[in-house]
Scaffold this motif. Structure first.
Motif, PDB file in Angstrom:
ATOM      1  N   GLY A 111       0.818  -1.210   0.000  1.00 56.66           N
ATOM      2  CA  GLY A 111       0.000   0.000   0.000  1.00 56.66           C
ATOM      3  C   GLY A 111       0.848   1.253   0.000  1.00 56.66           C
ATOM      4  N   ALA A 112       1.869   1.286   0.843  1.00 51.24           N
ATOM      5  CA  ALA A 112       2.758   2.451   0.893  1.00 51.24           C
ATOM      6  C   ALA A 112       3.494   2.631  -0.429  1.00 51.24           C
ATOM      7  CB  ALA A 112       3.750   2.299   2.038  1.00 51.24           C
ATOM      8  N   ALA A 113       3.955   1.527  -1.004  1.00 51.45           N
ATOM      9  CA  ALA A 113       4.686   1.607  -2.271  1.00 51.45           C
ATOM     10  C   ALA A 113       3.758   2.027  -3.409  1.00 51.45           C
ATOM     11  CB  ALA A 113       5.349   0.270  -2.572  1.00 51.45           C
ATOM     12  N   ALA A 114       2.527   1.521  -3.418  1.00 57.29           N
ATOM     13  CA  ALA A 114       1.570   1.908  -4.458  1.00 57.29           C
ATOM     14  C   ALA A 114       1.234   3.395  -4.353  1.00 57.29           C
ATOM     15  CB  ALA A 114       0.304   1.057  -4.360  1.00 57.29           C
ATOM     16  N   TYR A 115       1.093   3.880  -3.118  1.00 57.25           N
ATOM     17  CA  TYR A 115       0.825   5.308  -2.929  1.00 57.25           C
ATOM     18  C   TYR A 115       2.018   6.135  -3.409  1.00 57.25           C
ATOM     19  CZ  TYR A 115      -0.408   9.734  -0.789  1.00 57.25           C
ATOM     20  OH  TYR A 115      -0.698  11.064  -0.585  1.00 57.25           O
ATOM     21  N   ALA A 116       3.232   5.683  -3.123  1.00 54.39           N
ATOM     22  CA  ALA A 116       4.429   6.403  -3.556  1.00 54.39           C
ATOM     23  C   ALA A 116       4.502   6.465  -5.084  1.00 54.39           C
ATOM     24  CB  ALA A 116       5.680   5.747  -2.981  1.00 54.39           C
ATOM     25  N   ILE A 117       4.132   5.364  -5.751  1.00 54.19           N
ATOM     26  CA  ILE A 117       4.101   5.360  -7.217  1.00 54.19           C
ATOM     27  C   ILE A 117       3.148   6.429  -7.721  1.00 54.19           C
ATOM     28  CG2 ILE A 117       3.233   4.043  -9.198  1.00 54.19           C
ATOM     29  CD1 ILE A 117       4.531   1.571  -8.011  1.00 54.19           C
ATOM     30  N   ASP A 118       1.982   6.516  -7.091  1.00 55.41           N
ATOM     31  CA  ASP A 118       0.988   7.504  -7.485  1.00 55.41           C
ATOM     32  C   ASP A 118       1.487   8.931  -7.237  1.00 55.41           C
ATOM     33  OD1 ASP A 118      -1.703   8.140  -8.423  1.00 55.41           O
ATOM     34  OD2 ASP A 118      -2.081   8.770  -6.348  1.00 55.41           O
ATOM     35  N   VAL A 119       2.133   9.144  -6.096  1.00 60.77           N
ATOM     36  CA  VAL A 119       2.678  10.466  -5.779  1.00 60.77           C
ATOM     37  C   VAL A 119       3.707  10.876  -6.827  1.00 60.77           C
ATOM     38  CG1 VAL A 119       4.143  11.730  -4.143  1.00 60.77           C
ATOM     39  CG2 VAL A 119       2.206  10.395  -3.308  1.00 60.77           C
ATOM     40  N   ALA A 120       4.610   9.980  -7.185  1.00 60.45           N
ATOM     41  CA  ALA A 120       5.636  10.299  -8.186  1.00 60.45           C
ATOM     42  C   ALA A 120       5.002  10.640  -9.525  1.00 60.45           C
ATOM     43  CB  ALA A 120       6.611   9.135  -8.329  1.00 60.45           C
ATOM     44  N   ALA A 121       3.990   9.884  -9.911  1.00 64.39           N
ATOM     45  CA  ALA A 121       3.350  10.119 -11.208  1.00 64.39           C
ATOM     46  C   ALA A 121       2.671  11.484 -11.257  1.00 64.39           C
ATOM     47  CB  ALA A 121       2.328   9.023 -11.492  1.00 64.39           C
ATOM     48  N   ARG A 122       2.050  11.889 -10.151  1.00 62.24           N
ATOM     49  CA  ARG A 122       1.358  13.179 -10.125  1.00 62.24           C
ATOM     50  C   ARG A 122       2.307  14.346  -9.879  1.00 62.24           C
ATOM     51  NH1 ARG A 122      -1.917  13.194  -5.768  1.00 62.24           N
ATOM     52  NH2 ARG A 122      -1.381  11.110  -5.111  1.00 62.24           N
ATOM     53  N   ALA A 123       3.361  14.112  -9.113  1.00 63.97           N
ATOM     54  CA  ALA A 123       4.233  15.210  -8.701  1.00 63.97           C
ATOM     55  C   ALA A 123       5.118  15.733  -9.829  1.00 63.97           C
ATOM     56  CB  ALA A 123       5.101  14.774  -7.518  1.00 63.97           C
ATOM     57  N   VAL A 124       5.659  14.849 -10.631  1.00 66.55           N
ATOM     58  CA  VAL A 124       6.649  15.281 -11.629  1.00 66.55           C
ATOM     59  C   VAL A 124       6.096  16.334 -12.580  1.00 66.55           C
ATOM     60  CG1 VAL A 124       8.074  14.522 -13.579  1.00 66.55           C
ATOM     61  CG2 VAL A 124       8.084  13.242 -11.425  1.00 66.55           C
ATOM     62  N   PRO A 125       4.989  16.095 -13.265  1.00 64.10           N
ATOM     63  CA  PRO A 125       4.517  17.141 -14.183  1.00 64.10           C
ATOM     64  C   PRO A 125       4.097  18.420 -13.448  1.00 64.10           C
ATOM     65  CG  PRO A 125       2.997  15.276 -14.157  1.00 64.10           C
ATOM     66  CD  PRO A 125       4.162  14.890 -13.338  1.00 64.10           C
ATOM     67  N   GLU A 126       3.534  18.274 -12.276  1.00 63.86           N
ATOM     68  CA  GLU A 126       3.096  19.450 -11.521  1.00 63.86           C
ATOM     69  C   GLU A 126       4.288  20.291 -11.053  1.00 63.86           C
ATOM     70  OE1 GLU A 126      -0.038  21.806  -9.748  1.00 63.86           O
ATOM     71  OE2 GLU A 126       0.105  20.410 -11.405  1.00 63.86           O
ATOM     72  N   LEU A 127       5.346  19.645 -10.594  1.00 62.46           N
ATOM     73  CA  LEU A 127       6.542  20.370 -10.155  1.00 62.46           C
ATOM     74  C   LEU A 127       7.159  21.143 -11.310  1.00 62.46           C
ATOM     75  CD1 LEU A 127       8.083  17.589  -7.924  1.00 62.46           C
ATOM     76  CD2 LEU A 127       7.367  19.854  -7.120  1.00 62.46           C
ATOM     77  N   HIS A 128       7.214  20.520 -12.479  1.00 58.36           N
ATOM     78  CA  HIS A 128       7.778  21.214 -13.639  1.00 58.36           C
ATOM     79  C   HIS A 128       6.855  22.340 -14.098  1.00 58.36           C
ATOM     80  CE1 HIS A 128      11.486  19.127 -14.417  1.00 58.36           C
ATOM     81  NE2 HIS A 128      10.887  17.996 -14.110  1.00 58.36           N
ATOM     82  N   GLN A 129       5.573  22.154 -14.013  1.00 63.80           N
ATOM     83  CA  GLN A 129       4.631  23.204 -14.380  1.00 63.80           C
ATOM     84  C   GLN A 129       4.790  24.411 -13.460  1.00 63.80           C
ATOM     85  OE1 GLN A 129       2.461  23.267 -16.945  1.00 63.80           O
ATOM     86  NE2 GLN A 129       1.770  25.305 -16.391  1.00 63.80           N
ATOM     87  N   LEU A 130       4.930  24.163 -12.163  1.00 61.72           N
ATOM     88  CA  LEU A 130       5.060  25.258 -11.200  1.00 61.72           C
ATOM     89  C   LEU A 130       6.377  26.009 -11.341  1.00 61.72           C
ATOM     90  CD1 LEU A 130       3.562  23.619  -8.004  1.00 61.72           C
ATOM     91  CD2 LEU A 130       2.627  25.556  -9.265  1.00 61.72           C
TER      92      LEU A 130
END
Length: 186
Positions: free
Chosen positions: A124-143
């Motif tokens: 569960g923790a690893a699956a959540y981390a995968i999701d966080v990485a997928a959402r964070a990368v484009p958003e961080l670059h956009q910001l």
């Protein structure tokens, strides 16, 4: 006293028979330990070695995400637009706050899973981390705008690490489906 050797293919333990100090100039010094016969150490953790590696990778994602959020936050404080810092714009504050909560949530989920010692919790923790990485990368670059793609900003190194670790976790069998199956059965 036991000495653990992790240089071979499997960790081994041996009884320490003596200690020969070696002058080093360091405060605590170094030394050579004479050991008796070494014997293999069995795995004693509640989690499988694979689950431990998966938790480690999830922790790596959480740390890289928190570092990247910090980098982008610092950039938003520095950058001026319309006579004020970008960090004062409410829309950017909300987006960055969501990323910070996601990164911190990944870190907490890793700690909870490690404490629980259950494979389902680790998945569960690893699956959540995968999701966080997928959402964070484009958003961080956009910001961070175009600056986020320059090596001088440091953000590309963090986001490449996020993406690479995300792929490693997915390749090791981590997914929302694997978590659901481990939690509620097939």
């Amino acid at each position: 006293t036991a000495v653990i050797d992790v240089t071979g293919t499997a960790p081994t333990a041996a009884e320490a028979l003596g200690f020969d100090p070696v002058p080093s100039g360091a405060a605590a010094g170094y030394g050579r330990v004479r050991v008796g016969v070494a014997s293999p150490i069995g795995w004693t953790a509640a989690l499988s070695p694979l689950a431990v590696v998966q938790l480690g990778r999830a922790a790596e994602i959480a740390g890289a995400a928190m570092g990247a959020v910090g980098d982008v936050a610092a950039y938003l404080c520095e950058r001026q637009q319309f006579g004020r810092s970008l960090s004062t714009f409410q829309g950017l504050q909300h987006r960055l706050a969501e990323l910070a909560v996601d990164a911190h949530g990944a870190s907490v989920s890793v700690r909870v899973a490690a404490h629980a010692g259950a494979t389902a919790a680790a998945l569960g923790a690893a699956a959540y981390a995968i999701d966080v990485a997928a959402r964070a990368v484009p958003e961080l670059h956009q910001l961070s705008g175009a600056r986020g793609f320059t090596f001088e900003s440091g953000l590309p190194a963090r986001t490449m690490r996020l993406l690479a670790t995300r792929l490693e976790l997915a390749a090791s069998g981590v997914s929302a489906e694997a978590f659901a199956s481990a939690t509620w059965g097939a």
